[in-house]
Design a protein around this motif. Structure first.
Motif, PDB file in Angstrom:
ATOM      1  N   ASN A  81     -27.397 -25.677   9.729  1.00 22.55           N
ATOM      2  CA  ASN A  81     -26.715 -25.097   8.613  1.00 22.55           C
ATOM      3  C   ASN A  81     -27.543 -24.779   7.380  1.00 22.55           C
ATOM      4  OD1 ASN A  81     -24.384 -26.033   6.377  1.00 22.55           O
ATOM      5  ND2 ASN A  81     -24.160 -24.136   7.184  1.00 22.55           N
ATOM      6  N   SER A  82     -27.380 -23.368   6.655  1.00 21.38           N
ATOM      7  CA  SER A  82     -27.934 -23.206   5.370  1.00 21.38           C
ATOM      8  C   SER A  82     -29.537 -23.408   5.332  1.00 21.38           C
ATOM      9  CB  SER A  82     -27.443 -23.986   4.360  1.00 21.38           C
ATOM     10  OG  SER A  82     -27.708 -23.604   3.004  1.00 21.38           O
ATOM     11  N   LEU A  83     -29.980 -24.460   4.533  1.00 26.82           N
ATOM     12  CA  LEU A  83     -31.550 -24.743   4.369  1.00 26.82           C
ATOM     13  C   LEU A  83     -31.944 -25.393   6.143  1.00 26.82           C
ATOM     14  CD1 LEU A  83     -34.129 -25.670   3.497  1.00 26.82           C
ATOM     15  CD2 LEU A  83     -33.176 -27.809   2.480  1.00 26.82           C
ATOM     16  N   GLY A  84     -30.938 -26.090   6.566  1.00 25.53           N
ATOM     17  CA  GLY A  84     -31.171 -26.773   7.835  1.00 25.53           C
ATOM     18  C   GLY A  84     -31.527 -25.617   8.941  1.00 25.53           C
ATOM     19  N   GLY A  85     -30.744 -24.281   8.769  1.00 21.38           N
ATOM     20  CA  GLY A  85     -31.018 -23.343   9.668  1.00 21.38           C
ATOM     21  C   GLY A  85     -32.500 -22.738   9.566  1.00 21.38           C
ATOM     22  N   TYR A  86     -32.762 -22.682   8.249  1.00 17.62           N
ATOM     23  CA  TYR A  86     -34.308 -22.082   8.048  1.00 17.62           C
ATOM     24  C   TYR A  86     -35.169 -23.094   8.484  1.00 17.62           C
ATOM     25  CZ  TYR A  86     -38.116 -20.265   5.212  1.00 17.62           C
ATOM     26  OH  TYR A  86     -39.144 -19.675   4.710  1.00 17.62           O
ATOM     27  N   VAL A  87     -34.974 -24.253   8.239  1.00 15.35           N
ATOM     28  CA  VAL A  87     -35.886 -25.033   9.004  1.00 15.35           C
ATOM     29  C   VAL A  87     -36.023 -25.075  10.376  1.00 15.35           C
ATOM     30  CG1 VAL A  87     -36.799 -27.636   9.095  1.00 15.35           C
ATOM     31  CG2 VAL A  87     -35.813 -26.819   6.950  1.00 15.35           C
ATOM     32  N   ALA A  88     -34.932 -24.894  11.026  1.00 11.88           N
ATOM     33  CA  ALA A  88     -34.745 -24.923  12.586  1.00 11.88           C
ATOM     34  C   ALA A  88     -35.654 -23.815  13.010  1.00 11.88           C
ATOM     35  CB  ALA A  88     -33.361 -24.888  12.893  1.00 11.88           C
ATOM     36  N   THR A 143     -29.952 -19.981   5.407  1.00 12.39           N
ATOM     37  CA  THR A 143     -30.366 -19.348   4.062  1.00 12.39           C
ATOM     38  C   THR A 143     -31.452 -18.441   4.568  1.00 12.39           C
ATOM     39  OG1 THR A 143     -31.325 -19.558   1.938  1.00 12.39           O
ATOM     40  CG2 THR A 143     -31.464 -21.172   3.786  1.00 12.39           C
ATOM     41  N   PRO A 144     -31.655 -17.291   4.066  1.00 14.46           N
ATOM     42  CA  PRO A 144     -32.537 -16.160   4.403  1.00 14.46           C
ATOM     43  C   PRO A 144     -34.132 -16.477   3.937  1.00 14.46           C
ATOM     44  CG  PRO A 144     -31.014 -15.113   3.196  1.00 14.46           C
ATOM     45  CD  PRO A 144     -30.672 -16.405   3.655  1.00 14.46           C
ATOM     46  N   PHE A 145     -34.104 -17.408   2.905  1.00 15.62           N
ATOM     47  CA  PHE A 145     -35.339 -17.617   2.243  1.00 15.62           C
ATOM     48  C   PHE A 145     -35.241 -19.057   1.660  1.00 15.62           C
ATOM     49  CE2 PHE A 145     -32.326 -14.968  -0.055  1.00 15.62           C
ATOM     50  CZ  PHE A 145     -31.926 -15.617  -1.120  1.00 15.62           C
ATOM     51  N   TRP A 146     -36.439 -19.496   1.275  1.00 14.76           N
ATOM     52  CA  TRP A 146     -36.557 -21.024   0.459  1.00 14.76           C
ATOM     53  C   TRP A 146     -37.812 -20.878  -0.232  1.00 14.76           C
ATOM     54  CZ3 TRP A 146     -32.791 -24.044  -0.447  1.00 14.76           C
ATOM     55  CH2 TRP A 146     -33.117 -25.230  -0.967  1.00 14.76           C
ATOM     56  N   LEU A 153     -44.529 -19.291   6.852  1.00 18.96           N
ATOM     57  CA  LEU A 153     -43.757 -18.284   7.707  1.00 18.96           C
ATOM     58  C   LEU A 153     -42.609 -17.918   6.764  1.00 18.96           C
ATOM     59  CD1 LEU A 153     -44.194 -19.051  11.405  1.00 18.96           C
ATOM     60  CD2 LEU A 153     -45.650 -17.332  10.022  1.00 18.96           C
ATOM     61  N   ASN A 154     -42.240 -16.592   6.514  1.00 21.68           N
ATOM     62  CA  ASN A 154     -40.793 -16.211   5.849  1.00 21.68           C
ATOM     63  C   ASN A 154     -40.056 -16.286   6.961  1.00 21.68           C
ATOM     64  OD1 ASN A 154     -41.179 -13.901   6.951  1.00 21.68           O
ATOM     65  ND2 ASN A 154     -42.024 -12.868   5.304  1.00 21.68           N
ATOM     66  N   PHE A 155     -38.537 -16.147   6.601  1.00 19.87           N
ATOM     67  CA  PHE A 155     -37.377 -16.258   7.771  1.00 19.87           C
ATOM     68  C   PHE A 155     -37.843 -15.037   8.681  1.00 19.87           C
ATOM     69  CE2 PHE A 155     -33.461 -15.263   9.291  1.00 19.87           C
ATOM     70  CZ  PHE A 155     -32.814 -16.564   9.351  1.00 19.87           C
ATOM     71  N   LYS A 156     -38.111 -13.940   8.387  1.00 21.12           N
ATOM     72  CA  LYS A 156     -38.220 -12.814   9.328  1.00 21.12           C
ATOM     73  C   LYS A 156     -39.452 -13.048  10.352  1.00 21.12           C
ATOM     74  CE  LYS A 156     -38.686  -7.546   9.647  1.00 21.12           C
ATOM     75  NZ  LYS A 156     -38.618  -6.514   8.692  1.00 21.12           N
ATOM     76  N   GLU A 157     -40.464 -13.365   9.648  1.00 18.77           N
ATOM     77  CA  GLU A 157     -41.709 -14.015  10.491  1.00 18.77           C
ATOM     78  C   GLU A 157     -41.518 -15.086  11.626  1.00 18.77           C
ATOM     79  OE1 GLU A 157     -45.057 -12.813   7.364  1.00 18.77           O
ATOM     80  OE2 GLU A 157     -44.368 -14.780   7.388  1.00 18.77           O
ATOM     81  N   TRP A 160     -22.403 -17.336  -0.512  1.00 18.86           N
ATOM     82  CA  TRP A 160     -23.946 -17.383  -1.073  1.00 18.86           C
ATOM     83  C   TRP A 160     -24.677 -16.544   0.479  1.00 18.86           C
ATOM     84  CZ3 TRP A 160     -24.063 -23.525  -1.715  1.00 18.86           C
ATOM     85  CH2 TRP A 160     -23.574 -23.636  -2.995  1.00 18.86           C
ATOM     86  N   VAL A 161     -24.334 -16.904   1.752  1.00 15.33           N
ATOM     87  CA  VAL A 161     -24.934 -16.226   2.594  1.00 15.33           C
ATOM     88  C   VAL A 161     -23.966 -15.368   3.211  1.00 15.33           C
ATOM     89  CG1 VAL A 161     -26.398 -16.381   4.829  1.00 15.33           C
ATOM     90  CG2 VAL A 161     -26.633 -18.167   3.001  1.00 15.33           C
ATOM     91  N   THR A 162     -23.892 -14.222   2.527  1.00 12.73           N
ATOM     92  CA  THR A 162     -22.860 -13.302   3.066  1.00 12.73           C
ATOM     93  C   THR A 162     -23.138 -12.558   4.409  1.00 12.73           C
ATOM     94  OG1 THR A 162     -23.971 -11.467   1.847  1.00 12.73           O
ATOM     95  CG2 THR A 162     -22.484 -12.504   0.743  1.00 12.73           C
ATOM     96  N   PRO A 163     -22.182 -11.943   5.061  1.00 15.89           N
ATOM     97  CA  PRO A 163     -22.135 -11.366   6.301  1.00 15.89           C
ATOM     98  C   PRO A 163     -23.391 -10.483   6.577  1.00 15.89           C
ATOM     99  CG  PRO A 163     -19.694 -11.408   5.734  1.00 15.89           C
ATOM    100  CD  PRO A 163     -20.518 -11.712   4.611  1.00 15.89           C
ATOM    101  N   ILE A 164     -23.743 -10.019   5.581  1.00 16.59           N
ATOM    102  CA  ILE A 164     -24.917  -9.040   5.691  1.00 16.59           C
ATOM    103  C   ILE A 164     -26.070  -9.442   6.113  1.00 16.59           C
ATOM    104  CG2 ILE A 164     -25.805  -8.896   3.286  1.00 16.59           C
ATOM    105  CD1 ILE A 164     -25.082  -5.712   5.334  1.00 16.59           C
ATOM    106  N   TRP A 165     -26.357 -10.946   5.481  1.00 14.13           N
ATOM    107  CA  TRP A 165     -27.593 -11.548   6.077  1.00 14.13           C
ATOM    108  C   TRP A 165     -27.432 -11.682   7.707  1.00 14.13           C
ATOM    109  CZ3 TRP A 165     -31.431 -11.226   2.907  1.00 14.13           C
ATOM    110  CH2 TRP A 165     -31.102 -11.225   1.559  1.00 14.13           C
ATOM    111  N   GLY A 166     -26.403 -12.387   8.226  1.00 13.96           N
ATOM    112  CA  GLY A 166     -26.177 -12.544   9.474  1.00 13.96           C
ATOM    113  C   GLY A 166     -26.342 -11.345  10.355  1.00 13.96           C
ATOM    114  N   LEU A 167     -26.034 -10.068   9.801  1.00 13.01           N
ATOM    115  CA  LEU A 167     -26.267  -8.818  10.568  1.00 13.01           C
ATOM    116  C   LEU A 167     -27.487  -8.424  10.626  1.00 13.01           C
ATOM    117  CD1 LEU A 167     -23.033  -6.857   9.321  1.00 13.01           C
ATOM    118  CD2 LEU A 167     -23.205  -7.955  11.467  1.00 13.01           C
ATOM    119  N   GLN A 168     -28.320  -8.655   9.537  1.00  7.64           N
ATOM    120  CA  GLN A 168     -29.790  -8.516   9.774  1.00  7.64           C
ATOM    121  C   GLN A 168     -30.524  -9.108  10.582  1.00  7.64           C
ATOM    122  OE1 GLN A 168     -31.504  -8.635   5.622  1.00  7.64           O
ATOM    123  NE2 GLN A 168     -30.115  -7.113   4.740  1.00  7.64           N
TER     124      GLN A 168
END
Length: 511
Positions: free
Chosen positions: A251-258, A278-281, A372-376, A398-406
């Motif tokens: 979840n959130s930061l945990g999703g980025y790390v995962a 979260t899409p960036f950190w 690596l960034n989130f997209k990479e 914070w992490v609005t639906p537009i990020w999930g759709l991306q």
């Protein structure tokens, strides 16, 4: 054949299909829809096409047998219905129009009612000198079940997954860990030493914050609470504690790390589920990725903290660690304010009282970005065929639906479930739904997709959008939330249109 009534007129859901031969119209008043690509109407076994117009579309119905997939991308209205003997039934619709199926799902187990609840064990694992990792586990007796590792968001810990440990631990092996520098994985000693002059200026030393000394201790000279550190922490935890590939949920930061971890070590991952990831950190450049640029920032989260950062940390910490500040943040991230967050609040407050918490926050905030960034990282997972599932709360500020759709756009084959109402922490706000979806998704992956994904009737239905209302009982009260599954054939323009439509109802923007 399931028929949802629209007052006295038959109602049919909308799915993608090529135009078919028109026989007769079953809808007396033509239903007007936004300009979209070819669509189809479906009611269990009858399919209906939508004809084109220059500026808009009108609905015309044709009888085409043999199609069951339901797409509800345009359905945003509420409804009521029943589930009888495991089948979805319907009652009616609201005055706004369209109805969708309502499905009853299991509630969380209740010890008060005598339900079987998985026992949670709290453990410590010494990963490095002075750095003990706190984690919780359940369901270890389920030796042949799928192992699942939960990674927490920023500022919380394994305690945030109590509802998953107790429920999913009944039939799976579950672990939830605290990242080093957060939760109960804070250092057991001060990572810095303090000069005699500094000690005298601070009196008897009571309530002194750790990590604000003049010089780093030998074991902490290279310590920085970064995503690279957490990536390696997860790696060693899986190799030494779990000892087999796992499903990772973050979840959130945990999703980025995962996602970041899975891109580096796909052989240790069976699948990744992102919960409002979260899409960036990180703000500072990574020294490996950008060595020249990183030299412009001589300090990047290591110990000791520079004197100006120490003063800033003490000032900021007094504000954000206050109980009223914590309560305000929780109010922001939970869409349903009736959700009980007493345990979460007290657990966060307990962490803030640790003497190492303030300096750990400073190290986290000034730590460099990942390599690596989130997209990479997402691309790396896809290249290595790591299954990805997306479960997002729609009302996340914070992490609005537009990020999930991306994310869905980059990995169109990944199932994407959007829950409403739900905020930044859907696993704690609507754990019944998240646990239901996780169970179903893991069964789908374990069966090589021979078992249909949650909300879908058939494995082939993944191409189409589906919306259903999931109902459950919590503490004797019936509750529900709408869950929308985004299929692989729906275009991004359509999804953008749906997102904007939900934000601008009747010409009024609703944040």
């Amino acid at each position: 054949m399931e028929i949802c009534s629209f007052y006295s007129t038959p109602y049919y859901c909308i799915v993608n299909v090529k135009p078919n031969v028109i026989q007769k119209c079953l809808i007396s008043n033509q239903a007007m829809f936004p300009r979209l690509k070819e669509r189809r109407l479906c009611s269990g076994s009858d399919v209906y096409s939508v004809t084109k117009n220059k500026n808009r579309r009108s609905c015309t119905v044709a009888s085409v047998k043999g199609v069951d997939s339901v797409d509800s991308t345009l359905l945003s209205e509420s409804y009521s219905s029943d589930v009888v003997d495991g089948k979805v039934g319907t009652q009616g619709v609201t005055s706004r129009g369209i109805s969708v199926p309502k499905v009853m799902i299991p509630s969380l187990p209740s010890e008060a009612k005598g339900d079987a609840v998985a026992v949670i064990d709290s453990c410590l694992w010494e990963w490095k000198p002075k750095l003990n990792v706190h984690y919780e586990k359940s369901g270890c007796q389920n030796v042949n079940s799928a192992p699942i590792l939960f990674l927490p968001g920023f500022g919380v810990g394994s305690f945030h997954y109590e509802k998953q440990l107790k429920d999913l631990g009944r039939d799976n092996r579950i672990w939830a860990l605290d990242f080093i520098g957060q939760g109960k994985s804070l250092p057991c000693e001060d990572p810095t030493s303090r000069s005699k002059r500094l000690d005298e200026s601070e009196g008897d030393g009571n309530n002194v914050l750790w990590g604000l000394g003049d010089e780093a201790e030998p074991w902490a000279k290279e310590l920085v609470y970064s995503v690279d550190l957490w990536r390696e922490q997860v790696r060693y935890f899986i190799e030494e504690i779990i000892k087999e590939p796992v499903y990772i949920v973050g979840n959130s930061l945990g999703g980025y790390v995962a996602l970041y971890f899975a891109a580096y070590y796909p052989q240790l991952v069976k699948g990744v589920t992102l919960l409002n990831a979260t899409p960036f950190w990180g703000f500072l450049p990574n020294p490996v990725r950008s060595p020249r640029l990183s030299r412009l920032f001589p300090w990047a989260g290591t110990f000791p903290l520079p004197s100006n950062i120490r003063k800033l940390t003490e000032l900021v910490w007094q504000k954000i660690s206050a109980p009223e500040s914590i309560a305000e943040v929780l109010k922001q991230v939970y869409a349903d304010h009736t959700t009980k967050v007493d345990k979460v609040f007290s657990s966060i407050l307990e962490v803030t009282e640790h003497p190492a918490a303030a300096a750990s926050l400073a190290s986290i905030m000034f730590a460099p970005q990942g390599q690596l960034n989130f997209k990479e990282a997402l691309t790396g997972c896809r290249m290595n065929n790591v299954p990805v599932c997306l479960i997002y709360g729609k009302e996340d500020p914070w992490v609005t639906p537009i990020w999930g759709l991306q994310v869905k756009r980059q990995v169109p084959e990944a199932p994407y479930y959007q829950i409403s109402p739900a905020g930044h922490c859907p696993h704690d706000e609507v754990p019944e739904i998240v646990n239901f979806l996780l169970r179903g998704w893991i069964k789908n992956v374990e069966s090589d997709s021979s078992v249909a994904l949650p909300l879908l009737d058939y494995p082939e239905s993944v191409e189409y959008d589906v919306v259903k209302e999931l109902e459950f009982v919590r503490q004797g009260v019936k509750k529900s939330a709408k869950v929308q599954f985004y299929g692989s054939m729906t275009s991004q323009w359509e999804r953008l249109g749906m997102f904007l439509k939900s934000r601008f109802q009747n010409g009024v923007y609703s944040p």
